[in-house]
Write a protein that holds these residues in place. Structure first.
Motif, PDB file in Angstrom:
ATOM      1  N   ALA A   1       0.825  -1.208   0.000  1.00  0.00           N
ATOM      2  CA  ALA A   1       0.000   0.000   0.000  1.00  0.00           C
ATOM      3  C   ALA A   1       0.860   1.259   0.000  1.00  0.00           C
ATOM      4  O   ALA A   1       0.524   2.255  -0.641  1.00  0.00           O
ATOM      5  CB  ALA A   1      -0.934   0.002   1.205  1.00  0.00           C
ATOM      6  N   GLU A   2       1.985   1.211   0.705  1.00  0.00           N
ATOM      7  CA  GLU A   2       2.836   2.393   0.831  1.00  0.00           C
ATOM      8  C   GLU A   2       3.770   2.588  -0.363  1.00  0.00           C
ATOM      9  O   GLU A   2       4.000   3.717  -0.809  1.00  0.00           O
ATOM     10  CB  GLU A   2       3.679   2.292   2.111  1.00  0.00           C
ATOM     11  N   HIS A   3       4.322   1.494  -0.878  1.00  0.00           N
ATOM     12  CA  HIS A   3       5.378   1.591  -1.886  1.00  0.00           C
ATOM     13  C   HIS A   3       4.961   1.124  -3.276  1.00  0.00           C
ATOM     14  O   HIS A   3       5.709   1.328  -4.237  1.00  0.00           O
ATOM     15  CB  HIS A   3       6.606   0.777  -1.436  1.00  0.00           C
ATOM     16  N   GLY A   4       3.779   0.484  -3.396  1.00  0.00           N
ATOM     17  CA  GLY A   4       3.406  -0.100  -4.673  1.00  0.00           C
ATOM     18  C   GLY A   4       3.986  -1.488  -4.822  1.00  0.00           C
ATOM     19  O   GLY A   4       4.815  -1.926  -4.014  1.00  0.00           O
TER      20      GLY A   4
ATOM     21  N   ALA B   1     -21.193  -5.287   1.244  1.00  0.00           N
ATOM     22  CA  ALA B   1     -20.141  -5.365   0.230  1.00  0.00           C
ATOM     23  C   ALA B   1     -19.171  -4.203   0.366  1.00  0.00           C
ATOM     24  O   ALA B   1     -17.950  -4.382   0.259  1.00  0.00           O
ATOM     25  CB  ALA B   1     -20.762  -5.385  -1.168  1.00  0.00           C
ATOM     26  N   ILE B   2     -19.683  -2.995   0.604  1.00  0.00           N
ATOM     27  CA  ILE B   2     -18.811  -1.836   0.796  1.00  0.00           C
ATOM     28  C   ILE B   2     -17.923  -2.044   2.024  1.00  0.00           C
ATOM     29  O   ILE B   2     -16.719  -1.771   1.991  1.00  0.00           O
ATOM     30  CB  ILE B   2     -19.649  -0.552   0.936  1.00  0.00           C
ATOM     31  N   GLY B   3     -18.514  -2.540   3.101  1.00  0.00           N
ATOM     32  CA  GLY B   3     -17.730  -2.796   4.306  1.00  0.00           C
ATOM     33  C   GLY B   3     -16.624  -3.807   4.078  1.00  0.00           C
ATOM     34  O   GLY B   3     -15.536  -3.700   4.666  1.00  0.00           O
ATOM     35  N   ASN B   4     -16.882  -4.789   3.211  1.00  0.00           N
ATOM     36  CA  ASN B   4     -15.879  -5.807   2.921  1.00  0.00           C
ATOM     37  C   ASN B   4     -14.776  -5.307   2.005  1.00  0.00           C
ATOM     38  O   ASN B   4     -13.783  -6.024   1.792  1.00  0.00           O
ATOM     39  CB  ASN B   4     -16.548  -7.029   2.262  1.00  0.00           C
ATOM     40  N   HIS B   5     -14.939  -4.103   1.437  1.00  0.00           N
ATOM     41  CA  HIS B   5     -13.950  -3.576   0.502  1.00  0.00           C
ATOM     42  C   HIS B   5     -13.354  -2.250   0.991  1.00  0.00           C
ATOM     43  O   HIS B   5     -12.900  -1.443   0.182  1.00  0.00           O
ATOM     44  CB  HIS B   5     -14.582  -3.382  -0.884  1.00  0.00           C
ATOM     45  N   ARG B   6     -13.361  -2.040   2.292  1.00  0.00           N
ATOM     46  CA  ARG B   6     -12.805  -0.802   2.815  1.00  0.00           C
ATOM     47  C   ARG B   6     -11.305  -0.892   3.062  1.00  0.00           C
ATOM     48  O   ARG B   6     -10.743  -0.074   3.779  1.00  0.00           O
ATOM     49  CB  ARG B   6     -13.519  -0.391   4.105  1.00  0.00           C
ATOM     50  N   ASP B   7     -10.655  -1.884   2.474  1.00  0.00           N
ATOM     51  CA  ASP B   7      -9.201  -1.970   2.566  1.00  0.00           C
ATOM     52  C   ASP B   7      -8.596  -0.748   1.869  1.00  0.00           C
ATOM     53  O   ASP B   7      -9.277  -0.010   1.177  1.00  0.00           O
ATOM     54  CB  ASP B   7      -8.692  -3.238   1.868  1.00  0.00           C
ATOM     55  N   ASP B   8      -7.295  -0.590   2.054  1.00  0.00           N
ATOM     56  CA  ASP B   8      -6.617   0.502   1.379  1.00  0.00           C
ATOM     57  C   ASP B   8      -6.874   0.418  -0.130  1.00  0.00           C
ATOM     58  O   ASP B   8      -6.635  -0.628  -0.743  1.00  0.00           O
ATOM     59  CB  ASP B   8      -5.118   0.407   1.662  1.00  0.00           C
ATOM     60  N   PRO B   9      -7.361   1.503  -0.759  1.00  0.00           N
ATOM     61  CA  PRO B   9      -7.669   1.467  -2.192  1.00  0.00           C
ATOM     62  C   PRO B   9      -6.486   1.038  -3.052  1.00  0.00           C
ATOM     63  O   PRO B   9      -6.665   0.319  -4.038  1.00  0.00           O
ATOM     64  CB  PRO B   9      -8.083   2.913  -2.498  1.00  0.00           C
ATOM     65  N   ARG B  10      -5.283   1.445  -2.675  1.00  0.00           N
ATOM     66  CA  ARG B  10      -4.116   1.087  -3.482  1.00  0.00           C
ATOM     67  C   ARG B  10      -3.872  -0.416  -3.429  1.00  0.00           C
ATOM     68  O   ARG B  10      -3.529  -1.046  -4.440  1.00  0.00           O
ATOM     69  CB  ARG B  10      -2.883   1.840  -2.987  1.00  0.00           C
ATOM     70  N   LEU B  11      -4.078  -1.019  -2.265  1.00  0.00           N
ATOM     71  CA  LEU B  11      -3.904  -2.462  -2.138  1.00  0.00           C
ATOM     72  C   LEU B  11      -4.971  -3.197  -2.936  1.00  0.00           C
ATOM     73  O   LEU B  11      -4.693  -4.211  -3.583  1.00  0.00           O
ATOM     74  CB  LEU B  11      -3.952  -2.877  -0.663  1.00  0.00           C
TER      75      LEU B  11
ATOM     76  N   MET C   1     -14.529   0.895  -4.991  1.00  0.00           N
ATOM     77  CA  MET C   1     -13.726   1.123  -3.804  1.00  0.00           C
ATOM     78  C   MET C   1     -12.230   1.130  -4.112  1.00  0.00           C
ATOM     79  O   MET C   1     -11.444   1.735  -3.389  1.00  0.00           O
ATOM     80  CB  MET C   1     -14.039   0.058  -2.746  1.00  0.00           C
ATOM     81  N   ALA C   2     -11.826   0.452  -5.207  1.00  0.00           N
ATOM     82  CA  ALA C   2     -10.414   0.410  -5.573  1.00  0.00           C
ATOM     83  C   ALA C   2      -9.983   1.625  -6.369  1.00  0.00           C
ATOM     84  O   ALA C   2      -8.787   1.922  -6.461  1.00  0.00           O
ATOM     85  CB  ALA C   2     -10.116  -0.855  -6.376  1.00  0.00           C
ATOM     86  N   ALA C   3     -10.941   2.350  -6.938  1.00  0.00           N
ATOM     87  CA  ALA C   3     -10.613   3.477  -7.813  1.00  0.00           C
ATOM     88  C   ALA C   3     -10.360   4.744  -7.014  1.00  0.00           C
ATOM     89  O   ALA C   3     -10.736   4.854  -5.849  1.00  0.00           O
ATOM     90  CB  ALA C   3     -11.751   3.698  -8.800  1.00  0.00           C
ATOM     91  N   ALA C   4      -9.711   5.704  -7.692  1.00  0.00           N
ATOM     92  CA  ALA C   4      -9.570   7.046  -7.109  1.00  0.00           C
ATOM     93  C   ALA C   4     -10.937   7.707  -7.215  1.00  0.00           C
ATOM     94  O   ALA C   4     -11.393   8.047  -8.300  1.00  0.00           O
ATOM     95  CB  ALA C   4      -8.520   7.834  -7.870  1.00  0.00           C
ATOM     96  N   ARG C   5     -11.617   7.869  -6.090  1.00  0.00           N
ATOM     97  CA  ARG C   5     -13.032   8.246  -6.117  1.00  0.00           C
ATOM     98  C   ARG C   5     -13.248   9.749  -6.211  1.00  0.00           C
ATOM     99  O   ARG C   5     -12.616  10.534  -5.505  1.00  0.00           O
ATOM    100  CB  ARG C   5     -13.735   7.705  -4.863  1.00  0.00           C
ATOM    101  N   THR C   6     -14.157  10.130  -7.111  1.00  0.00           N
ATOM    102  CA  THR C   6     -14.628  11.508  -7.194  1.00  0.00           C
ATOM    103  C   THR C   6     -16.093  11.592  -6.787  1.00  0.00           C
ATOM    104  O   THR C   6     -16.656  12.679  -6.684  1.00  0.00           O
ATOM    105  CB  THR C   6     -14.476  12.049  -8.627  1.00  0.00           C
TER     106      THR C   6
END
Length: 206
Positions: free
Chosen positions: A35-38, A106-116, A179-184
């Motif tokens: 998540a931090e470094h890619g 489903a949203i709760g199950n995908h609240r991990d770091d978006p980058r991960l 949830m994985a996308a950069a959200r607008t």
């Protein structure tokens, strides 16, 4: 997810508590490092340093970072749980509330770091363990959704089995990607639109 090969197979399945704890430390450290470094910069050396173990100890459990990310994907899939069907209000007029419960779970199950989450979509190899986790997930949740649809008085669909699969696929895939996308768009707005779409489908022509 990327194609799999032998690189994704873990070296060691712990049988003792201490070994299992070490394995979980590796996975937790890897989640932070990725998540931090890619993924490209998320080396096994960094993971071992974050887990406070030697690189040799890490390789006793996983042959490389591909296998680590594949295992993180398995954990992500297995961790998701929906509200039990018996806990839902199935009285007439509550179909939207029932669908909202599915969407919010489903949203709760995908609240991990978006980058991960993005890394899991783009980089995680489809190992046999990942495929097995997906199969378990789909079987249990499709049966769960079908049970709810079969008992809800407001549901009007032609085929319950197909409807259950469509609802599961629609909610899970769209939520995962959102949830994985950069959200607008606000999560609440996304949830409202997804609930409205699924509810309209389940109510049928009537």
């Amino acid at each position: 997810m990327a194609p799999s090969d032998r690189r994704t197979a873990p070296r060691r399945r712990p049988r003792q508590v201490r070994a299992e704890l070490t394995r979980e430390r590796i996975l937790t450290a890897a989640a932070h490092v990725f998540a931090e470094h890619g993924y490209a910069a998320g080396t096994t050396n960094r993971i071992a340093e974050r887990a406070r173990i030697s690189i040799g100890s890490l390789y006793q459990y996983f042959p490389n970072k591909d296998a680590i990310l594949a295992e993180l994907a398995v954990q992500h899939i297995d961790r998701g749980q929906w509200t039990a069907a018996g806990d839902l209000d199935l009285a007439p007029g509550t179909l939207e509330a029932t669908v909202r419960t599915f969407v919010e779970d489903a949203i709760g199950n995908h609240r991990d770091d978006p980058r991960l989450l993005r890394l899991m979509i783009e980089e995680a190899a489809v190992s046999q363990d990942v495929l097995a986790a997906i199969a378990r997930h789909e079987k249990v949740r499709t049966a769960h959704v079908r049970d709810v649809l079969a008992r809800h008085p407001d549901v009007d669909v032609g085929d319950l089995d197909v409807a259950a699969e469509l609802v599961l696929f629609t909610v899970e895939l769209n939520t995962h990607r959102f949830m994985a996308a950069a959200r607008t768009v606000a999560v609440e707005t996304f949830a409202d639109e997804l609930v409205a779409m699924v509810t309209r489908y389940l109510r049928g022509a009537g």
